[in-house]
Design a protein around this motif. Sequence first.
Motif, short mmCIF file in Angstrom:
data_model
loop_
_atom_site.label_atom_id
_atom_site.label_comp_id
_atom_site.label_asym_id
_atom_site.label_seq_id
_atom_site.Cartn_x
_atom_site.Cartn_y
_atom_site.Cartn_z
N ALA A 240 45.75 45.48 36.16
CA ALA A 240 45.20 44.84 37.35
C ALA A 240 45.82 43.45 37.54
O ALA A 240 46.13 43.04 38.67
CB ALA A 240 43.68 44.73 37.22
N PHE A 241 46.05 42.74 36.43
CA PHE A 241 46.67 41.41 36.51
C PHE A 241 48.08 41.54 37.09
O PHE A 241 48.46 40.82 38.02
CB PHE A 241 46.72 40.77 35.12
CG PHE A 241 47.45 39.45 35.09
CD1 PHE A 241 46.77 38.26 35.38
CD2 PHE A 241 48.81 39.38 34.81
CE1 PHE A 241 47.45 37.04 35.37
CE2 PHE A 241 49.48 38.17 34.80
CZ PHE A 241 48.80 37.00 35.08
N ARG A 242 48.81 42.50 36.57
CA ARG A 242 50.19 42.70 37.02
C ARG A 242 50.23 43.05 38.51
O ARG A 242 51.05 42.52 39.27
CB ARG A 242 50.82 43.82 36.18
CG ARG A 242 52.27 44.01 36.49
CD ARG A 242 52.90 45.17 35.76
NE ARG A 242 54.20 45.38 36.38
CZ ARG A 242 55.28 45.79 35.78
NH1 ARG A 242 55.24 46.08 34.52
NH2 ARG A 242 56.41 45.93 36.44
N ALA A 243 49.32 43.92 38.91
CA ALA A 243 49.28 44.33 40.33
C ALA A 243 48.91 43.14 41.22
O ALA A 243 49.53 42.92 42.26
CB ALA A 243 48.28 45.47 40.50
N ALA A 244 47.93 42.36 40.77
CA ALA A 244 47.47 41.24 41.59
C ALA A 244 48.55 40.17 41.73
O ALA A 244 48.70 39.55 42.79
CB ALA A 244 46.20 40.65 40.98
N GLU A 245 49.31 39.97 40.65
CA GLU A 245 50.33 38.91 40.67
C GLU A 245 51.66 39.41 41.26
O GLU A 245 52.54 38.61 41.56
CB GLU A 245 50.58 38.38 39.25
CG GLU A 245 49.37 37.73 38.59
CD GLU A 245 48.91 36.46 39.30
OE1 GLU A 245 49.75 35.77 39.91
OE2 GLU A 245 47.70 36.17 39.26
N GLY A 246 51.79 40.74 41.30
CA GLY A 246 53.04 41.32 41.79
C GLY A 246 54.18 41.18 40.78
O GLY A 246 55.36 41.37 41.10
N GLN A 247 53.84 40.90 39.55
CA GLN A 247 54.83 40.77 38.46
C GLN A 247 54.10 40.67 37.13
O GLN A 247 52.92 40.31 37.10
CB GLN A 247 55.69 39.51 38.65
CG GLN A 247 54.90 38.20 38.49
CD GLN A 247 55.78 37.00 38.22
OE1 GLN A 247 56.08 36.24 39.13
NE2 GLN A 247 56.20 36.81 36.96
N PRO A 248 54.79 40.95 36.02
CA PRO A 248 54.17 40.70 34.72
C PRO A 248 54.11 39.19 34.46
O PRO A 248 54.87 38.43 35.09
CB PRO A 248 55.12 41.36 33.72
CG PRO A 248 56.20 42.00 34.50
CD PRO A 248 56.15 41.50 35.90
N ALA A 249 53.26 38.79 33.55
CA ALA A 249 53.29 37.39 33.10
C ALA A 249 54.63 37.18 32.40
O ALA A 249 55.07 38.02 31.61
CB ALA A 249 52.14 37.12 32.13
N ASP A 250 55.30 36.07 32.72
CA ASP A 250 56.54 35.77 32.00
C ASP A 250 56.22 35.44 30.54
O ASP A 250 57.01 35.73 29.64
CB ASP A 250 57.25 34.60 32.67
CG ASP A 250 57.75 34.97 34.06
OD1 ASP A 250 58.46 35.97 34.18
OD2 ASP A 250 57.37 34.28 35.04
#
Length: 320
Positions: A240-250
């Motif tokens: 959900a985090f990845r989808a919301a941010e549109g990218q993985p956490a760097d």
Amino acid sequence: MSEAAAPGPVAEAVPAGAAYLAAEGFEAECEAALIEAGGRLGARHGRLLLSPDPPRANPWAANIWLAPQEIAIASIKHAAAKLKAIQRNWALFATGLHRRATLIEAALPPVKARPLRFPEPAPTAPLGGWTLLAPDRLLASARCSSPFPHGVVRFEEDRTGPPSRAYLKLWEALTLIGTHPAPGSLCLDLGAAPGGWSYALARLGARVVAVDKAALDPRVTAMAGLRHLQQSAFALDPAAFRAAEGQPADWLFSDVVCYPARLLALVRRWRVAGAARRFVCTIKFQGATDHAAVRDFAALPGARLMHLHHNKHELTFMLV
Ligand SMILES: C[S@@+](CC[C@H](N)C(=O)[O-])C[C@H]1O[C@@H](n2cnc3c(N)ncnc32)[C@H](O)[C@@H]1O
């Protein structure tokens, strides 16, 4: 079990293949890690543990002398000349014979161990370690795992900005990795309060998502590029985090106080979801050291585990 693999003490006469300078207070952990890695323990000089076997990774060593050699010396001048003939920079780890060792040290070129100004890179000049085993014999290793004297990383501290001293752990980890978040990088800081790590990351220009059930210091909350999710780090869904941010956490940072097994499960979830590219996490031990958990973290491909100078009863897990 073959003799080579047999753990336990070996005769002092066996030449050292490596010497492990245990992190202060963690000599037992360092010894256990050596034995577990199949290395034999030889002589012990204070917290310097000698082994006749080639160097092995050891998270509890502040510094590993990678190629120690015994050198016969006739005098103070002779000792200094022998060391200088190998290379310029040497750090004395005195284990006895203090007066003679100090006189030899004084005859060597000075090593300026200036505190680093983060994010200044670690020094690149080779720094050897040496100790005096007997009046006529020293042990010296030109190559060591750490470019810092005895693995002690010192910084010019920021005494006014960060709300806690925990930022020093983060600075040290990033200095040892040799890279840090670039401006605009997306950083998750789990267990962020009161905000020392988040402060340091925001100062690098990163976009920071700070996660903690507790409040952050208001000065940190007010920093540009920083968001605070006031919730449990374990309730944050990686996909959900990845989808919301549109990218993985760097970068995924964690300084959450929790059992190592729980942190490992969290790291695995974020990896499996492809929701974080790099990890820097503090593994915290309560009571006895959980050696099984250390093994599990170390087994993750590319993992690096270290006891940082600024760690307490903790290890830092880095996957970059
Ligand atoms: C050692 S402090 C972190 C210090 C912080 N890195 C700094 O630089 O200021 C540990 C933090 O973990 C937080 N924590 C404990 N359990 C947590 C959880 N389940 N989710 C998020 N944070 C948690 C605590 O509230 C505490 O603020």
